[in-house]
Design a protein around this motif. Structure first.
Motif, PDB file in Angstrom:
ATOM      1  N   HIS A   1      -9.135 124.277  13.883  1.00 48.23           N
ATOM      2  CA  HIS A   1      -8.425 123.476  14.879  1.00 48.23           C
ATOM      3  C   HIS A   1      -7.703 122.344  14.161  1.00 48.23           C
ATOM      4  O   HIS A   1      -8.250 121.728  13.242  1.00 48.23           O
TER       5      HIS A   1
ATOM      6  N   CYS B   1       0.215 127.916  14.490  1.00 52.36           N
ATOM      7  CA  CYS B   1      -1.216 127.943  14.773  1.00 52.36           C
ATOM      8  C   CYS B   1      -1.539 128.961  15.864  1.00 52.36           C
ATOM      9  O   CYS B   1      -2.560 129.659  15.791  1.00 52.36           O
ATOM     10  N   ALA B   2      -0.668 129.059  16.870  1.00 50.65           N
ATOM     11  CA  ALA B   2      -0.871 130.028  17.950  1.00 50.65           C
ATOM     12  C   ALA B   2      -0.854 131.451  17.397  1.00 50.65           C
ATOM     13  O   ALA B   2      -1.655 132.306  17.797  1.00 50.65           O
ATOM     14  N   GLN B   3       0.051 131.720  16.462  1.00 48.75           N
ATOM     15  CA  GLN B   3       0.143 133.044  15.854  1.00 48.75           C
ATOM     16  C   GLN B   3      -1.092 133.381  15.023  1.00 48.75           C
ATOM     17  O   GLN B   3      -1.522 134.535  14.951  1.00 48.75           O
ATOM     18  N   LEU B   4      -1.686 132.337  14.415  1.00 46.40           N
ATOM     19  CA  LEU B   4      -2.831 132.549  13.530  1.00 46.40           C
ATOM     20  C   LEU B   4      -4.176 132.425  14.254  1.00 46.40           C
ATOM     21  O   LEU B   4      -5.231 132.615  13.636  1.00 46.40           O
ATOM     22  N   GLY B   5      -4.138 132.097  15.527  1.00 46.58           N
ATOM     23  CA  GLY B   5      -5.373 131.936  16.284  1.00 46.58           C
ATOM     24  C   GLY B   5      -6.118 130.654  15.963  1.00 46.58           C
ATOM     25  O   GLY B   5      -7.339 130.563  16.101  1.00 46.58           O
ATOM     26  N   VAL B   6      -5.365 129.635  15.536  1.00 45.54           N
ATOM     27  CA  VAL B   6      -5.940 128.334  15.213  1.00 45.54           C
ATOM     28  C   VAL B   6      -5.617 127.349  16.340  1.00 45.54           C
ATOM     29  O   VAL B   6      -4.471 127.274  16.796  1.00 45.54           O
ATOM     30  N   GLY B   7      -6.606 126.609  16.802  1.00 49.29           N
ATOM     31  CA  GLY B   7      -6.359 125.626  17.844  1.00 49.29           C
ATOM     32  C   GLY B   7      -5.474 124.498  17.332  1.00 49.29           C
ATOM     33  O   GLY B   7      -5.498 124.177  16.142  1.00 49.29           O
TER      34      GLY B   7
END
Length: 226
Positions: free
Chosen positions: A33, A57-63
């Motif tokens: 995150h 971050c959305a593409q990588l699954g990171v908050g």
């Protein structure tokens, strides 16, 4: 905060903004995150920005949370502005924008003994490196000891021109209504208000009289706050 990582800007100065996210944040640090300010820029030539950070971050699954701009009296609240207030000794306004008093914490060192022997019990604070010190002057402060007990204090920041050589910067807190030995102990000093500029007095008696007046003003300040 359990751990702080300080990264060298030199190593990232020419890093692509995408690599900063994928290679440094995700691969090297393993972040899950990210929290950044509204004006955060990163990567080579500052091409990375909050929008790009959120999208990646959305593409990588990171908050990812971006903290929006907050204004007070038409002024954007920022560390730069607050540091300027502290450096100029504008403590009332610094407290207002910071949300709490500016704090200095450090071990009490031995001074010249003039304060404790001829004026008032004082604590000479050892200033840690890279800590922002308020501009020269006398301040309304509160000093907290290691055991949690706290005392109203008059704190002088400067060179103590009446009793010193006029060159060494000191932070000297006069704890009101305190008795005891503070040498070697850690003291936390909170700065609330600028009382007056640091001036040279003709005698120690004149200095003592002024400190007594400063002590009265400090006590009155905290009575008004209670």
């Amino acid at each position: 905060i359990q751990e702080v990582i300080v990264s060298s800007f030199d190593g990232m100065m020419r890093m692509d903004w995408q690599d900063f996210i994928t290679e440094y944040l995700v691969r090297e640090l393993g972040v899950v995150h990210v929290v950044a300010g509204h004006d955060f820029h990163f990567g080579y030539m500052g091409k990375g920005n909050p929008q790009r950070l959120q999208e990646m971050c959305a593409q990588l699954g990171v908050g990812c949370d971006i903290i929006g701009k907050i204004e007070r009296e038409g002024i954007t609240i920022s560390s730069t502005y607050i540091r300027t207030l502290v450096a100029q000794g504008e403590m009332d306004r610094a407290v207002e924008f910071l949300g709490h008093p500016h704090v200095m914490t450090g071990p009490v060192r031995h001074g010249r003994g003039i304060g404790s022997s001829r004026l008032f019990p004082t604590a000479n604070l050892e200033i840690p490196p890279h800590v922002l010190v308020p501009s020269h002057g006398v301040y309304v402060t509160r000093a907290t000891l290691e055991d949690g007990s706290s005392y109203a204090a008059v704190t002088n920041v400067g060179t103590r021109p009446t009793v010193n050589n006029g060159s060494d910067i000191t932070v000297e807190a006069c704890l009101l209504d305190f008795e005891g030995d503070l040498y070697g102990k850690t003291l936390r000093v909170e700065f609330f208000q600028h009382l007056r500029d640091e001036i040279r007095f003709d005698s120690l008696d004149a200095l003592k009289a002024q400190i007594a007046a400063d002590a009265d003003t400090t006590r009155a300040y905290f009575l008004q706050q209670s």
